[in-house]
Design an enzyme around this catalytic site. Structure first.
Site, PDB file in Angstrom:
ATOM      1  N   GLU A 138       0.864  -1.196   0.000  1.00 15.85           N
ATOM      2  CA  GLU A 138       0.000   0.000   0.000  1.00 15.85           C
ATOM      3  C   GLU A 138       0.894   1.237   0.000  1.00 15.85           C
ATOM      4  OE1 GLU A 138      -3.337   0.889  -0.205  1.00 15.85           O
ATOM      5  OE2 GLU A 138      -2.404   2.873  -0.149  1.00 15.85           O
TER       6      GLU A 138
ATOM      7  N   GLU B 121      -0.234   4.399   0.357  1.00 13.65           N
ATOM      8  CA  GLU B 121      -0.721   5.475   1.227  1.00 13.65           C
ATOM      9  C   GLU B 121      -1.181   4.918   2.582  1.00 13.65           C
ATOM     10  OE1 GLU B 121      -2.119   9.003  -1.576  1.00 13.65           O
ATOM     11  OE2 GLU B 121      -3.336   7.209  -1.846  1.00 13.65           O
TER      12      GLU B 121
ATOM     13  N   MET C 258      -3.780   2.245   5.003  1.00 13.60           N
ATOM     14  CA  MET C 258      -4.609   1.051   5.057  1.00 13.60           C
ATOM     15  C   MET C 258      -6.081   1.458   4.895  1.00 13.60           C
ATOM     16  SD  MET C 258      -2.496  -1.384   5.407  1.00 13.60           S
ATOM     17  CE  MET C 258      -3.388  -2.874   5.936  1.00 13.60           C
TER      18      MET C 258
ATOM     19  N   CYS D 157     -11.639   4.367   0.131  1.00 11.94           N
ATOM     20  CA  CYS D 157     -12.910   4.190   0.838  1.00 11.94           C
ATOM     21  C   CYS D 157     -12.800   4.601   2.303  1.00 11.94           C
ATOM     22  CB  CYS D 157     -13.324   2.724   0.723  1.00 11.94           C
ATOM     23  SG  CYS D 157     -14.630   2.220   1.838  1.00 11.94           S
TER      24      CYS D 157
ATOM     25  N   ASP E 243     -11.997  -0.780  -8.417  1.00 13.00           N
ATOM     26  CA  ASP E 243     -12.110   0.373  -9.318  1.00 13.00           C
ATOM     27  C   ASP E 243     -11.163   0.298 -10.514  1.00 13.00           C
ATOM     28  OD1 ASP E 243     -13.888   1.273  -7.447  1.00 13.00           O
ATOM     29  OD2 ASP E 243     -12.885   3.195  -7.079  1.00 13.00           O
TER      30      ASP E 243
ATOM     31  N   HIS F  40     -42.773  -5.853  12.198  1.00 10.34           N
ATOM     32  CA  HIS F  40     -43.635  -4.682  12.164  1.00 10.34           C
ATOM     33  C   HIS F  40     -43.465  -3.911  13.458  1.00 10.34           C
ATOM     34  CE1 HIS F  40     -47.044  -2.165  11.123  1.00 10.34           C
ATOM     35  NE2 HIS F  40     -47.460  -2.310  12.362  1.00 10.34           N
TER      36      HIS F  40
END
Lengths: 446, 446
Positions: free
Chosen positions: B34, B36, B38, B42, B297, B431
């Protein structure tokens, strides 16, 4: 006899009005009889008014306790009269909605108290009605046990407490079931000192034991006296025995919420088979009398509005000749306290009692992104799933935390469809959603 | 090469970290890279921080607008700094949670930018790593089109807007998709004057047309300019053309939210088949290179966090030799605006485009007991269901109104399990729950 119907439905609560709607929608000539208000106990003195009041209580808490989000207010006030007017508007809108549904489905509605005669005719206001089929959906009423002082002016049931004109200073709630605990949560949130007195050793008996314990701790503004037997109600409060000692709790209002009794008035002379808990029915909601069905609380089997509605549907389908039967293994329930809890299917104890081998997994809400974003890591909450140890089918889901009641339908669908863990793992949940706890818990299994 | 892994995962967003967790949990030796933070876009600059801010905005609205429930306050204030600290705490808790999950599943984590070499080795910080399999989960970044002034100091993307230190007076949002509309809803709720400028003739293109229109009306504090093409951004605001005329909107801050572009840096020299929208993959998330997968993405197929996670699971299952494939027909989505909306499955237009015959039914939220109790009859909201006209299977569900995002998992489960209307009608919903709109809409079908 004045008129011949295909179906007479007695009681316009969620069992009766849904049955009337479905039967009317299928072209049957239906008569619906209601002695009080459209919507029955649920709409008028149960599910709906409590949710209306709890909505305001939640906003009141949000107004006062949102510093962590950057929201501060001065002078937050809660006005019961306005809250009660909101509650009343909600009730009246729903009543009007039910009346509209009846009209739309050509259901004739008569107001009055119904009596079922031995010849299966039904008398209302001295008029006799008859029909090929009859559905009794007369509901239940608050049980008031013979405790000294229970007839006092300071004692109310779920009905009386919904028409008080001022908040009590101190409220004692006798009975820590769903109704008692919801009212306790509401009154506590709006500033009333509340004590819940429960005879059993834990509140909320329908819940998984771990969850009931966690809920008792999470409802932290409320005092709980468990394993406590009420001995006397006085104008000053409630006396109870706990571990051999007599204790007292001060209260200017006492809510009696120890249970419900079936509304059998008018149905005892027709030859119905009636047990201690209600009218006996089979899985098609048939009573022992041909053409006579019973649904909802009056059967004493599952005292929930949505169970009553489903039973109404089963009765109507049976009348229409459609194959259907009432199943009790995937009925969800919810407690709309702050925080909420909900469940569906087996608890660990029920699985053990039935000899069903299960695997379980529990995940904490603080691992859930949306829950963290909206409630933070210190707010309690969790989700437990039970899976059949061999078949891997989902058997039970228990959730404590915000929106539990809106998540549990997903569990009901999965349990009803008998989905296995490998199938549930392939279902995509939106991110972030509190509901992801369900998927995550299923992934924890094995 | 320094080390041989079973799997290298590039990118620790919801696609990558879930893949690493699942593979590590299955006993594979996993390296997660990674560059940037963890959790990726998102957790750090997307789903999570926006939900943290929107939670506070909702409480701020509750504090100020709850007179109908009996709740009044004399002065309500919103402090951005505290809200940003809450947001940050949420992010850091989740980051720590992901780091813990990696440790628990024995995933090795390396910080740095990964480059995929033609020989399928991966270079990070001048160290070479290799593995039997590689999953690229590098995500996407905000696209910034070449509009004059788009490089101005007053222009931010989803990242920049999450680190502002004071609220703008006036905010212009370029792009009325999910990201733009969520930020618009947040800033509007905390008192900022907001204008959304959208090139298409309607906002929220992923929504059913009826719902997008209803949402635009429901977000009533926000100004919308649709069919509007931005021509210039100046220090004073945004110029756009609409119906042949040039118009201007004043803004001291401009959010650029027109779309996303796949993060392909480091992956263009390895021989990957890359389309205009991202890395091409098959239904098992395989790229054209043996042993190299892409998820989330960067594939450009479904730009949602939960799609990325599911793709990660499919890639790992494929690596593990388990039969699995990515399906796109039951991916839910949600917009966490005030009010919320969510959907799953086909819209009417998509069904028509694909030539799938459908029956539909729409119910209004004002017929729902819980919605009425909590929001009242004047608050907009609805639920539409689409059912296959011949098979009666559920194909699409669209919900607008509070808790839509928590209800939609039930729809996802039903669509994924290919339940028919007669099966859904037998599922018992609690309900009162807003979720009952789904069951009620299915009952309206035919």
């Amino acid at each position: 006899m004045s008129s011949e119907f295909d179906l007479i439905v007695i009681g316009a609560g969620p069992g009766g009005y849904i049955a009337a709607e479905r039967a009317g929608g299928a072209g049957k000539k239906v008569l619906l009889i209601e002695k009080e208000e459209m919507g029955g106990e649920c709409t008028n003195w149960g599910c709906i008014p409590t949710k209306s009041l709890l909505a305001g209580a939640k906003h009141y808490v949000h107004a006062r306790e949102s510093e962590r989000f950057g929201v501060t207010v001065s002078g937050a006030k809660y006005d019961l009269k306005t809250a009660m007017a909101w509650k009343q508007e909600t009730i009246e809108t729903l009543r009007a909605g039910i009346a509209f549904l009846m009209k739309k489905n050509k259901v004739e509605v008569v107001k009055g108290t119904a009596v079922l005669n031995p010849d299966r005719s039904v008398r209302v206001n001295d008029v006799l009605y008859s029909a090929k089929n009859i559905i009794i959906a007369s509901g239940s009423s608050a049980a008031v046990p013979p405790i000294p002082g229970a007839d006092g002016k300071n004692v109310v049931t779920n009905r009386g407490i919904l028409s008080i004109e001022a908040l009590p200073r101190k409220l004692a709630v006798i009975g820590g079931g769903v109704i008692g605990v919801e009212f306790a949560s509401y009154f506590s949130a709006v500033g009333v000192e509340v004590t819940v007195i429960e005879m059993m050793d834990e509140i909320l008996p329908l819940m998984d034991g771990d969850f009931a314990r966690a809920m008792r701790k999470a409802l932290k503004g409320i005092n709980f006296a468990t394993s406590a037997k009420v001995t006397k109600i006085t104008p000053k409060g409630v006396d109870y025995e706990k571990a051999g000692k007599t204790e007292s709790v001060e209260a200017d209002l006492v809510l009696m919420s120890v249970g419900r009794r079936p509304n059998l008035e008018g149905f005892t002379e027709a030859g119905l088979d009636i047990s201690r808990t209600g009218i006996r029915v089979d899985e098609k909601m048939r009573t022992n009398l041909p053409g006579v069905f019973a649904v909802g609380d009056v059967t004493g089997t599952s005292l929930l509005a949505h169970s009553a509605s489903r039973m109404g549907e089963v009765a109507v389908n049976t009348i229409l000749g459609k194959e259907d039967r009432m199943r009790y293994h995937a009925i969800p329930w919810a407690v709309y306290t702050l925080p909420e809890a909900a469940g569906c299917g087996l608890t660990e104890k029920e699985a053990a009692d039935k000899g069903i081998p299960v695997k379980t997994a529990t995940v904490q809400m603080r691992a859930n992104g949306r829950f963290l974003a909206e409630h933070g890591k210190r707010e309690p909450g969790m989700c437990k799933v039970l899976v059949h140890a061999k078949k891997n089918t989902l058997l039970g889901v228990h959730i404590m935390g915000a929106t539990a009641s809106e998540i549990i339908p997903a569990a009901a669908a999965m349990i009803e469809a008998e989905l296995r863990t490998d199938e549930i793992r392939e279902i995509i949940f939106p991110h972030p959603a509190v509901a992801e706890v369900l998927r995550d818990a299923v992934w924890e299994i094995e």
